[in-house]
Design an enzyme around this catalytic site. Structure first.
Site, PDB file in Angstrom:
ATOM      1  N   CYS A  71      26.984  39.574  48.415  1.00 38.45           N
ATOM      2  CA  CYS A  71      27.210  39.847  46.997  1.00 38.45           C
ATOM      3  C   CYS A  71      25.916  40.181  46.267  1.00 38.45           C
ATOM      4  CB  CYS A  71      27.899  38.645  46.330  1.00 38.45           C
ATOM      5  SG  CYS A  71      28.162  38.881  44.559  1.00 38.45           S
ATOM      6  N   CYS A  76      28.332  43.068  45.398  1.00 36.53           N
ATOM      7  CA  CYS A  76      28.756  43.113  43.989  1.00 36.53           C
ATOM      8  C   CYS A  76      27.634  43.466  43.023  1.00 36.53           C
ATOM      9  CB  CYS A  76      29.336  41.757  43.564  1.00 36.53           C
ATOM     10  SG  CYS A  76      30.107  40.790  44.853  1.00 36.53           S
ATOM     11  N   LYS A  79      25.978  47.034  43.551  1.00 36.74           N
ATOM     12  CA  LYS A  79      27.075  47.976  43.264  1.00 36.74           C
ATOM     13  C   LYS A  79      27.301  48.114  41.774  1.00 36.74           C
ATOM     14  CE  LYS A  79      30.813  46.399  42.615  1.00 36.74           C
ATOM     15  NZ  LYS A  79      31.943  45.977  43.393  1.00 36.74           N
ATOM     16  N   GLY A 209      40.789  53.537  51.078  1.00 37.88           N
ATOM     17  CA  GLY A 209      41.552  53.469  49.839  1.00 37.88           C
ATOM     18  C   GLY A 209      41.403  52.155  49.116  1.00 37.88           C
ATOM     19  N   TYR A 211      38.916  48.905  47.270  1.00 33.16           N
ATOM     20  CA  TYR A 211      38.065  48.898  46.074  1.00 33.16           C
ATOM     21  C   TYR A 211      36.674  49.448  46.355  1.00 33.16           C
ATOM     22  CZ  TYR A 211      36.048  44.469  47.810  1.00 33.16           C
ATOM     23  OH  TYR A 211      35.422  43.501  48.558  1.00 33.16           O
ATOM     24  N   GLU A 215      35.208  52.613  44.226  1.00 28.10           N
ATOM     25  CA  GLU A 215      34.003  52.329  43.432  1.00 28.10           C
ATOM     26  C   GLU A 215      32.877  53.290  43.780  1.00 28.10           C
ATOM     27  OE1 GLU A 215      34.724  47.544  42.646  1.00 28.10           O
ATOM     28  OE2 GLU A 215      33.471  48.189  44.327  1.00 28.10           O
ATOM     29  N   HIS A 470      40.806  43.148  15.725  1.00 27.73           N
ATOM     30  CA  HIS A 470      41.029  44.545  15.379  1.00 27.73           C
ATOM     31  C   HIS A 470      39.768  45.185  14.816  1.00 27.73           C
ATOM     32  CE1 HIS A 470      43.425  48.013  14.231  1.00 27.73           C
ATOM     33  NE2 HIS A 470      42.794  48.006  13.074  1.00 27.73           N
ATOM     34  N   GLU A 475      43.416  43.642  21.773  1.00 24.66           N
ATOM     35  CA  GLU A 475      44.509  43.155  20.925  1.00 24.66           C
ATOM     36  C   GLU A 475      45.877  43.608  21.409  1.00 24.66           C
ATOM     37  OE1 GLU A 475      44.747  44.775  16.884  1.00 24.66           O
ATOM     38  OE2 GLU A 475      43.408  46.402  17.516  1.00 24.66           O
TER      39      GLU A 475
END
Length: 497
Positions: A71, A76, A79, A209, A211, A215, A470, A475
């Site tokens: 990682c 991670c 990346k 195919g 992640y 990515e 908002h 929201e």
């Protein structure tokens, strides 16, 4: 499993004479996220802990690794740094409609970003080492293997072998990218090398195919490369919600990535013009780089597990019970090496539960329900709980599906045609929200908060009674009032695929 069984011969159950039989209360093989967490937390409970890890390098091998693990060093973190870098290109183009005067040609310095990325992972590698040192954990640099139920061997860089006894041994060696077995496979790279390329490729073919595939396709396309993405199924990201998968595919195409569904590669050939890639449909593609993102396999090959009697499955993953214990009572395993749910935060959870169980006198099972995750394609996808397909398969009653598809406010000015999709899956019987997903900007940041709500058992009525922020995309999760579709138990999902 009873407390007595878990603590038998291990968890604070012995006197001083028993403790002196071993060099360590715990020896961990692998100093990635899970191993470091388990080591530190076990030491905080008073255990004497040793840990070993292979020497550091950004590209791993059977003899190269680094404290921090996949990682931090080649997963991670680097990346995500490249994802950030790739996002700026389209953002700069969009900024024109917001009044920014940008030259037609915007230069990108790949080597500068790569240098910055390497600096960051070196920094993090040092931080992880200090975390271990500050916790009182003894770190050994070298290759670890198990030579007995209570004995490990560390092969140092100079070939010297050190042997240590341990009351408990924890396997936390993670996994490694695998290659497709086709002619010319040596011409392809894996995600390890993709994070450390010396030059930015102009033409890329990505096979996969999952992640990692989508990515890296997003990263290279965002940086201006021509990208062909080949995958075996009709849509990428098998296992995710089908409606979300369809939107991700549309977004990838909208960003200029060329999709090749239901396609595999059969051969790679080096030519004067680059790598000639042949598909199983007879199509030929030219590339500077071919990435195999075709899955990962557990790092167990060199651990000597068979000799010790530790059971593994058909792909080499260590078999464990619900407390992460192997069939050998003194040997445990956590993280990707067990091939349960291969996510860094899950390895951290498993490490924490291990320490509680073995040294905290608090038997604790990892809880795999409602674990959020994200795919950092551009824009990202993030989910928690059940997909629509999973809900239908597991449901005992009717399912209510709420969706909201809209053009984010930012796009209304920039003119970018890219929809955001949000989705809630609700049990009609209990009103509990049992699944949530989002594809759009900031999806991961938003979904982390939604995950807390699902973990607490929030109902749709409670979502509805929550005041939104908002203006924000977030929201929408508390303003979806109308049911998009109701699916009767034993019904079929109805998505626009």
């Amino acid at each position: 499993m009873s407390r007595k069984m878990l603590n038998d011969g291990g968890v604070g159950s012995g006197g001083e004479s028993e403790e002196n039989q071993y060099d360590f209360d715990l020896f961990v093989i692998g100093a990635g996220s899970g191993g470091v967490r388990a080591s530190r937390f076990s030491a905080q409970y008073g255990a004497k802990v040793g840990i070993c890890e292979l020497p550091f390098h950004p590209i791993s091998s059977e003899t190269i690794g680094g404290v921090g693990g996949t990682c931090v060093i080649r997963g991670c973190v680097p990346k995500k740094i490249l994802v950030y870098g790739a996002t700026f290109g389209p953002e700069i183009q969009d900024s024109r409609e917001y009044g920014w005067k940008v030259n037609e040609t915007v230069d990108f310095d790949w080597k500068k970003l790569l240098h910055k990325k390497t600096d960051e992972i070196v920094r993090l590698n040092g931080i992880y080492k200090r975390l271990l040192s500050n916790a009182g954990v003894k770190l050994f640099e070298g290759e670890g293997r198990i030579v007995g139920p209570n004995e490990v061997e560390v092969i140092q860089l100079d070939g010297t072998k050190l042997s240590y006894s341990a009351k408990h041994i924890l396997i936390a060696t993670g996994s490694r990218a695998q290659r497709l077995d086709i002619p010319g496979q040596e011409l392809a790279i894996t995600s390890d090398e993709a994070l450390s390329l010396e030059e930015l490729p102009k033409r890329v073919v990505v096979l996969g195919g999952g992640y990692i595939a989508v990515e890296f396709a997003s990263i290279w396309r965002g940086m201006g490369s021509t990208v062909n993405l080949c995958f075996r199924k009709e849509l990428p990201l098998r296992g995710f919600d089908d409606e979300m998968r369809a939107l991700v595919a549309r977004n990838l195409e909208g960003r200029g990535i060329i999709l090749h569904p239901q396609t595999n590669l059969t051969q790679l050939v080096k030519t004067a013009d680059g790598i000639k890639v042949t598909t199983d449909h007879g199509e030929e593609l030219m590339a500077d780089v071919v990435l195999f993102a075709t899955g990962r396999i557990p790092n167990t090959k060199r651990l000597n597990l068979q000799a010790v009697g530790v059971e593994v499955d058909s792909i080499g993953a260590v078999k464990v019970d619900e407390y992460s214990r192997t069939n050998v009572p003194s040997i445990w395993a956590i993280g990707d090496v067990t091939n349960r749910m291969n996510l860094t935060p899950v390895a951290l959870m498993e490490g924490t539960m291990f320490a509680k169980t073995v040294f905290g006198n608090e038997p604790s099972k990892p809880d795999y329900s409602n674990i959020p995750c994200a795919v950092f394609c551009i824009p990202p996808l993030s989910v928690v709980g059940l997909s629509e397909e999973q809900a239908i398969e597991q449901a005992k009653g009717d399912i209510l599906v709420y969706t909201s598809t809209f053009n984010p406010m930012k796009n209304s000015i920039s003119g970018r045609q890219e929809k955001t999709l949000m989705k809630l899956i609700v049990s009609a019987e209990t009103d509990k929200v049992i699944g949530a997903s989002m594809c759009g900007p900031d999806a991961a940041e938003i979904m982390q908060g939604i995950a807390v709500a699902l973990k607490c058992g929030a109902t749709k009525a409670q979502f509805d009674s929550t005041v939104g922020i908002h203006p924000s995309s977030a929201e929408e999760f508390v303003t979806m009032r109308s049911v998009t579709r109701r699916i009767a138990a034993a019904g079929k999902p109805k998505t626009n695929l």
